[in-house]
Each structure stands twice: as structure tokens, then as C-alpha cells.
Design a protein around this motif. Structure first.
Motif, mmCIF file in Angstrom:
data_model
loop_
_atom_site.group_PDB
_atom_site.id
_atom_site.type_symbol
_atom_site.label_atom_id
_atom_site.label_comp_id
_atom_site.label_asym_id
_atom_site.label_seq_id
_atom_site.Cartn_x
_atom_site.Cartn_y
_atom_site.Cartn_z
ATOM 1 N N ASN A 70 6.683 7.743 -6.701
ATOM 2 C CA ASN A 70 7.828 8.093 -7.527
ATOM 3 C C ASN A 70 9.088 7.363 -7.050
ATOM 4 O O ASN A 70 9.835 6.774 -7.845
ATOM 5 N N PHE A 71 9.301 7.345 -5.741
ATOM 6 C CA PHE A 71 10.493 6.719 -5.168
ATOM 7 C C PHE A 71 10.491 5.207 -5.397
ATOM 8 O O PHE A 71 11.466 4.639 -5.918
ATOM 9 N N PHE A 72 9.404 4.547 -5.034
ATOM 10 C CA PHE A 72 9.373 3.088 -5.121
ATOM 11 C C PHE A 72 9.383 2.585 -6.565
ATOM 12 O O PHE A 72 10.010 1.569 -6.875
ATOM 13 N N MET A 73 8.725 3.312 -7.477
ATOM 14 C CA MET A 73 8.732 2.883 -8.874
ATOM 15 C C MET A 73 10.090 3.132 -9.524
ATOM 16 O O MET A 73 10.465 2.431 -10.474
ATOM 17 N N THR A 74 10.832 4.120 -9.031
ATOM 18 C CA THR A 74 12.202 4.306 -9.516
ATOM 19 C C THR A 74 13.056 3.103 -9.144
ATOM 20 O O THR A 74 13.869 2.620 -9.953
ATOM 21 N N ILE A 75 12.885 2.607 -7.920
ATOM 22 C CA ILE A 75 13.629 1.413 -7.488
ATOM 23 C C ILE A 75 13.277 0.225 -8.388
ATOM 24 O O ILE A 75 14.163 -0.538 -8.810
ATOM 25 N N ASP B 35 -2.004 22.031 -6.171
ATOM 26 C CA ASP B 35 -3.039 22.840 -6.833
ATOM 27 C C ASP B 35 -3.915 21.984 -7.745
ATOM 28 O O ASP B 35 -5.136 22.169 -7.801
ATOM 29 N N ILE B 36 -3.292 21.056 -8.464
ATOM 30 C CA ILE B 36 -4.053 20.178 -9.357
ATOM 31 C C ILE B 36 -5.031 19.329 -8.552
ATOM 32 O O ILE B 36 -6.214 19.189 -8.924
ATOM 33 N N LEU B 37 -4.565 18.767 -7.448
ATOM 34 C CA LEU B 37 -5.425 17.896 -6.640
ATOM 35 C C LEU B 37 -6.551 18.685 -5.966
ATOM 36 O O LEU B 37 -7.673 18.192 -5.852
ATOM 37 N N ILE B 38 -6.256 19.910 -5.527
ATOM 38 C CA ILE B 38 -7.310 20.741 -4.940
ATOM 39 C C ILE B 38 -8.372 21.050 -5.984
ATOM 40 O O ILE B 38 -9.578 20.947 -5.733
ATOM 41 N N GLN B 39 -7.932 21.415 -7.174
ATOM 42 C CA GLN B 39 -8.873 21.763 -8.233
ATOM 43 C C GLN B 39 -9.658 20.545 -8.715
ATOM 44 O O GLN B 39 -10.758 20.672 -9.253
ATOM 45 N N SER B 40 -9.103 19.357 -8.499
ATOM 46 C CA SER B 40 -9.797 18.139 -8.932
ATOM 47 C C SER B 40 -10.883 17.708 -7.958
ATOM 48 O O SER B 40 -11.700 16.838 -8.287
ATOM 49 N N GLY B 41 -10.890 18.303 -6.736
ATOM 50 C CA GLY B 41 -11.950 17.983 -5.784
ATOM 51 C C GLY B 41 -11.494 17.631 -4.386
ATOM 52 O O GLY B 41 -12.323 17.484 -3.484
ATOM 53 N N LEU B 42 -10.175 17.507 -4.149
ATOM 54 C CA LEU B 42 -9.686 17.180 -2.811
ATOM 55 C C LEU B 42 -9.572 18.437 -1.959
ATOM 56 O O LEU B 42 -9.353 19.543 -2.471
ATOM 57 N N SER B 43 -9.710 18.266 -0.662
ATOM 58 C CA SER B 43 -9.519 19.389 0.253
ATOM 59 C C SER B 43 -8.029 19.722 0.330
ATOM 60 O O SER B 43 -7.171 18.962 -0.142
ATOM 61 N N ASP B 44 -7.724 20.849 0.965
ATOM 62 C CA ASP B 44 -6.330 21.282 1.080
ATOM 63 C C ASP B 44 -5.481 20.226 1.786
ATOM 64 O O ASP B 44 -4.378 19.880 1.341
ATOM 65 N N VAL B 45 -5.991 19.704 2.900
ATOM 66 C CA VAL B 45 -5.241 18.707 3.673
ATOM 67 C C VAL B 45 -5.070 17.424 2.864
ATOM 68 O O VAL B 45 -3.973 16.852 2.790
ATOM 69 N N LEU B 46 -6.148 16.951 2.249
ATOM 70 C CA LEU B 46 -6.063 15.727 1.457
ATOM 71 C C LEU B 46 -5.129 15.897 0.259
ATOM 72 O O LEU B 46 -4.418 14.964 -0.118
ATOM 73 N N ALA B 47 -5.125 17.086 -0.334
ATOM 74 C CA ALA B 47 -4.243 17.337 -1.476
ATOM 75 C C ALA B 47 -2.779 17.256 -1.062
ATOM 76 O O ALA B 47 -1.944 16.708 -1.794
ATOM 77 N N HIS B 48 -2.452 17.781 0.119
ATOM 78 C CA HIS B 48 -1.064 17.696 0.589
ATOM 79 C C HIS B 48 -0.676 16.257 0.915
ATOM 80 O O HIS B 48 0.446 15.825 0.639
ATOM 81 N N TRP B 49 -1.603 15.500 1.503
ATOM 82 C CA TRP B 49 -1.327 14.081 1.725
ATOM 83 C C TRP B 49 -1.236 13.343 0.395
ATOM 84 O O TRP B 49 -0.443 12.397 0.251
ATOM 85 N N GLY B 50 -2.029 13.771 -0.581
ATOM 86 C CA GLY B 50 -1.939 13.186 -1.913
ATOM 87 C C GLY B 50 -0.564 13.388 -2.525
ATOM 88 O O GLY B 50 -0.048 12.507 -3.217
ATOM 89 N N TYR B 51 0.033 14.544 -2.257
ATOM 90 C CA TYR B 51 1.379 14.810 -2.773
ATOM 91 C C TYR B 51 2.414 13.916 -2.090
ATOM 92 O O TYR B 51 3.385 13.480 -2.714
ATOM 93 N N VAL B 52 2.225 13.638 -0.804
ATOM 94 C CA VAL B 52 3.121 12.718 -0.098
ATOM 95 C C VAL B 52 3.072 11.336 -0.762
ATOM 96 O O VAL B 52 4.107 10.695 -0.991
ATOM 97 N N ILE B 53 1.857 10.883 -1.073
ATOM 98 C CA ILE B 53 1.706 9.584 -1.760
ATOM 99 C C ILE B 53 2.373 9.632 -3.132
ATOM 100 O O ILE B 53 3.041 8.679 -3.556
ATOM 101 N N TYR C 298 -0.938 9.269 -10.030
ATOM 102 C CA TYR C 298 -0.016 8.266 -9.474
ATOM 103 C C TYR C 298 0.407 7.282 -10.560
ATOM 104 O O TYR C 298 1.571 6.850 -10.607
ATOM 105 N N ALA C 299 -0.531 6.910 -11.426
ATOM 106 C CA ALA C 299 -0.193 6.026 -12.552
ATOM 107 C C ALA C 299 0.810 6.714 -13.475
ATOM 108 O O ALA C 299 1.772 6.088 -13.953
ATOM 109 N N PHE C 300 0.591 8.012 -13.717
ATOM 110 C CA PHE C 300 1.521 8.786 -14.543
ATOM 111 C C PHE C 300 2.933 8.726 -13.976
ATOM 112 O O PHE C 300 3.896 8.394 -14.680
ATOM 113 N N VAL C 301 3.084 9.059 -12.684
ATOM 114 C CA VAL C 301 4.431 9.111 -12.114
ATOM 115 C C VAL C 301 5.028 7.719 -11.986
ATOM 116 O O VAL C 301 6.254 7.545 -12.056
ATOM 117 N N ALA C 302 4.183 6.694 -11.811
ATOM 118 C CA ALA C 302 4.689 5.318 -11.751
ATOM 119 C C ALA C 302 5.304 4.920 -13.090
ATOM 120 O O ALA C 302 6.422 4.379 -13.146
#
Length: 414
Positions: A150-155, A127-145, A316-320
């Protein structure tokens, strides 16, 4: 939804929800399987006079010299505790600063860890990414990223925690979170100050004084008297109330196939117990017959795709920074701060506080976003993280390379 087939839409949604649960199953199975390889806590074994089992547990992660040193420290503390009378031991456990200070510090750190907004940002990421200007599909791919970062920075955090120390990662992580949240809030603020409140127009669309179903399309936009034309991407979010109970809808993008639906059954508590926890001063009986009132209906221009990716990069910087710092260190630091004598009760209370903060943020996120915008919420997260940063900077000792007994002695001398 574009097929206008109710059966096709139901099948797609049904498959999507089932897939989410199936995908969540393997980590749970791995978790259960891995638990069989966990060792008991050395200090728990020692308190039950299982000395050899204690030594074996210590040797799983320590050199023989380190294991012998920790075992000797446990014996010294046990011998000192045995000299105290029962009354003295009780007073010591309740009022000693060496317990009060680490317990209070653990509660503040755990509460602030949730107050960074991590749960809300994960839960409402699309929802945040959609409201920021990304399309629905791009927002879902943004969540995958987002999850991959999150995973790699935890490592990375796991590899650094014993090299750089807990306090260093805490300070680095919280400082990065503050900057990231301020950047996201500023990016949202650039467009949110242009929003238009169409409260009266939406109020006139209510049917039977009780419910509302509105599809946010070009014709509706004209009815709402928006200053922007239908060629400008926009979103509609509605804040409404039934009596004393206020709620809000998720932002609906212009042209969405599914309508925004508001009804009494989904908006007020189903019991007085639930009503008390939602609003202890509200009148549930009155809300069951009160008319639907539109508090605000914000039509907000949706920024460009470029703006959306800028917001995504900041998130992404936040979650990193979170994953590398607080995400890795918080549970480790808490287990080291809490003396073994109070750890069970202390961690239980701290976790209740943590969940209280998490539940409160989840409850206020959409209403605050609906009324004041995403920028306000992100600035609020930044403010909480400033408290987090200062707490770690001035009160948290570095625990790297120290035994639990050494940490306990530190607070005893404080």
C-alpha cells in the motif's frame, strides 16, 4: 493461551494493545508538525482580497507565468460574479448545472471509492488471510506485506498522477480492483461450497437459554457431526440472534485455545438510540429477554497454505491498484471538481455519504460473510467497482493541467 495462565494471557494482550497505540503516535505527531508548513488556499485568500498573499501561495507550486494566469482567471470570474444581482447569484449557486453535475459526480465517486471494500479489507485482513488457508503467524506477516505494498504503490501513484493524468489512473486502478476481487471471490468459492451447517448441534450447547461458550476442538467437532474429520483444517462461524438483533462471530479455527463466546450484553444495543440505528424496526425490550437462537453455524474446510498465498497475492494486487489509482486520485479529483463556491458544503455532504457507506459495509461484512461466505462479499465489492469504473469512464473529465476555473467552465458548458 497455550500456557493456560490467565495472568500471562492478560499481560500479553495488554502489552499488544498498548503497543498498537504507541506505534500509531509518531504519524500523528508528524501530521501536526507538517501542518505548520501548509499554505492557505490561494482562492480563499483571493476572496478576502489578499492579492499578494494569493500570488505568494500560487508561486509555491507554480511558475510565475502559471501563477499570473490563474490570478487573472480569478479576477475575471470575480468581475463576472459582481455583475450579477443577489437573487441571480443565489439561483445560480443552487440550480446551475455547473454546480449540480460536479457535486453529484463527487458524491458518486466518493461513495464508490469506499464501496471498493478498502476499509473492510484493511480491517479484516488477518481474518481473511487465516480463512484463506494461512496460519495465524503467516496471516499477520501477510498483513505487514499488505501495508508495505500500500505504501510503495501510493508513492508510485504520486509520481504518475501528473504524468498520466487522473482519469488514466482511475480507470487502471478500478479495472485492476475488479479483476483482483473476482479472483479472490473465486478462490474462496472453491472451498465455501463444501461448508456444513451445524445449527441444531450448536443450539443444543447453549446454557440457560441465554449464552454460549464453545471451544472448537476435536471433541466439539464430533458433537457437531461434521462430515470432515479432525485431521482436516476447519473453521466455525456462528450467526445468532436475540430477538430482532442478529450478529455473528469471527471464524474460529479448529484447535484455537480461546473459546467462541456469545452473551446478551455484547450482542444487543445498550440503548434505544443505538438500537434504532442498528435496526429501526427491532424491539429492544423483547431482545433483552428473548432466548439465544442459532441461525446458522457453519463448519467450513480451511484451504491449503498455497491457496492462502494465492488469496494474499490477489489482495496485494487489489491494494496495489487501489493505492496507485483511486487511493491517490480520489481526494485530488474531488478538490478539483468542486467549484470553490460550493466546496465546503459539497465536500461535507459527500463525506457524510462516504462515511455512511463505510459504516454500512462495516455493519454487514461479518453477517454476510457468516451467512453467504467471503466469496459473496468480494463479488459484491467487484460489482460496486464496476459502477465506479463506468462513472469515471463516461462522466469524469480529465483535470490534469487545468486550472480550477477551466474545470468550472467545462461543467458550465456541459
Amino acid at each position: 493461551a497455550r500456557t493456560a495462565s490467565a495472568d500471562a494471557l492478560f499481560h500479553a494482550k495488554d502489552l499488544a494493545w498498548r503497543s498498537i497505540f504507541w506505534i500509531s503516535l509518531p504519524p500523528g505527531i508528524l501530521f501536526v508538525f507538517s501542518a505548520f508548513f501548509l499554505a492557505e488556499s490561494p482562492r480563499w485568500l483571493f476572496r478576502r482580497n489578499r492579492i499578494e498573499a494569493t500570488r505568494t501561495a500560487l508561486l509555491r507550486s507554480r511558475t510565475p507565468e502559471q501563477a499570473a494566469l490563474e490570478l487573472h482567471e480569478m479576477e475575471q470570474i470575480a468581475a463576472a460574479a459582481a455583475k450579477k444581482t443577489t437573487g441571480q447569484a443565489i439561483r445560480d449557486s443552487l440550480f446551475s448545472r455547473r454546480y449540480v453535475i460536479p457535486f453529484a459526480l463527487a458524491c458518486v465517486i466518493l461513495a464508490c471509492n469506499t464501496a471498493t471494500g478498502i476499509n473492510s479489507i484493511i480491517g479484516y485482513n488477518v481474518d481473511i488471510l487465516i480463512q484463506s488457508g494461512l496460519s495465524d503467524v503467516l496471516a499477520h506477516w501477510g498483513y505487514v506485506i499488505f501495508t508495505a505494498v500500500n505504501f510503495f504503490m501510493t508513492i508510485i501513484g504520486l509520481t504518475l498522477v501528473d504524468r498520466k493524468g487522473r482519469k488514466f489512473l482511475f480507470l487502471t486502478g478500478t479495472a485492476g480492483i475488479i479483476v483482483s476481487m473476482l479472483a479472490v471471490g473465486t478462490l474462496f468459492l472453491r472451498t465455501e461450497h463444501k461448508r456444513y451447517d451445524a445449527r441444531d448441534a450448536v443450539q443444543s450447547l447453549i446454557t440457560n437459554n441465554d449464552a454460549l461458550s464453545v471451544r472448537f476442538d476435536a471433541s466439539t467437532l464430533k458433537q457437531l457431526n461434521s462430515p470432515n474429520g479432525a485431521d482436516v483444517p476447519q473453521s466455525l462461524s456462528i450467526i445468532y440472534s436475540y430477538g430482532d438483533f442478529t450478529s455473528s462471530t469471527k471464524p474460529s479455527l479448529l484447535g484455537d485455545a480461546e473459546p467462541t463466546v456469545i452473551n446478551r450484553a455484547d450482542s444487543i444495543p445498550s440503548s434505544k438510540v443505538e438500537a434504532f440505528f442498528q435496526n429501526p424496526f427491532a424491539n429492544l425490550d423483547a431482545a433483552q429477554t428473548s432466548p439465544l437462537k442459532i441461525e446458522h453455524a457453519y463448519v467450513t474446510p480451511v484451504p491449503s497454505t498455497l491457496n492462502g498465498w494465492l488469496v494474499a497475492l490477489c489482495i496485494y494486487a487489489f491494494v496495489a491498484f487501489y493505492a496507485m489509482g483511486p487511493g491517490v486520485c480520489v481526494w485530488l479529483a474531488l478538490s478539483e471538481l468542486m467549484p470553490t463556491r460550493i466546496r465546503s458544503n459539497g465536500m461535507s455532504i459527500a463525506l457524510v455519504l462516504n462515511q455512511t457507506v463505510s459504516t454500512t459495509l462495516a455493519a454487514i461484512f461479518l453477517p454476510v460473510v457468516g451467512k453467504y461466505g467471503y466469496s459473496t462479499m468480494f463479488y459484491l465489492f467487484a460489482g460496486f467497482t464496476v459502477i465506479y469504473f463506468l462513472t469515471v469512464l463516461f462522466f469524469l473529465p480529465e483535470t490534469k493541467g487545468k486550472t480550477l476555473e477551466e474545470i468550472e467552465q467545462f461543467f458550465e458548458r456541459a
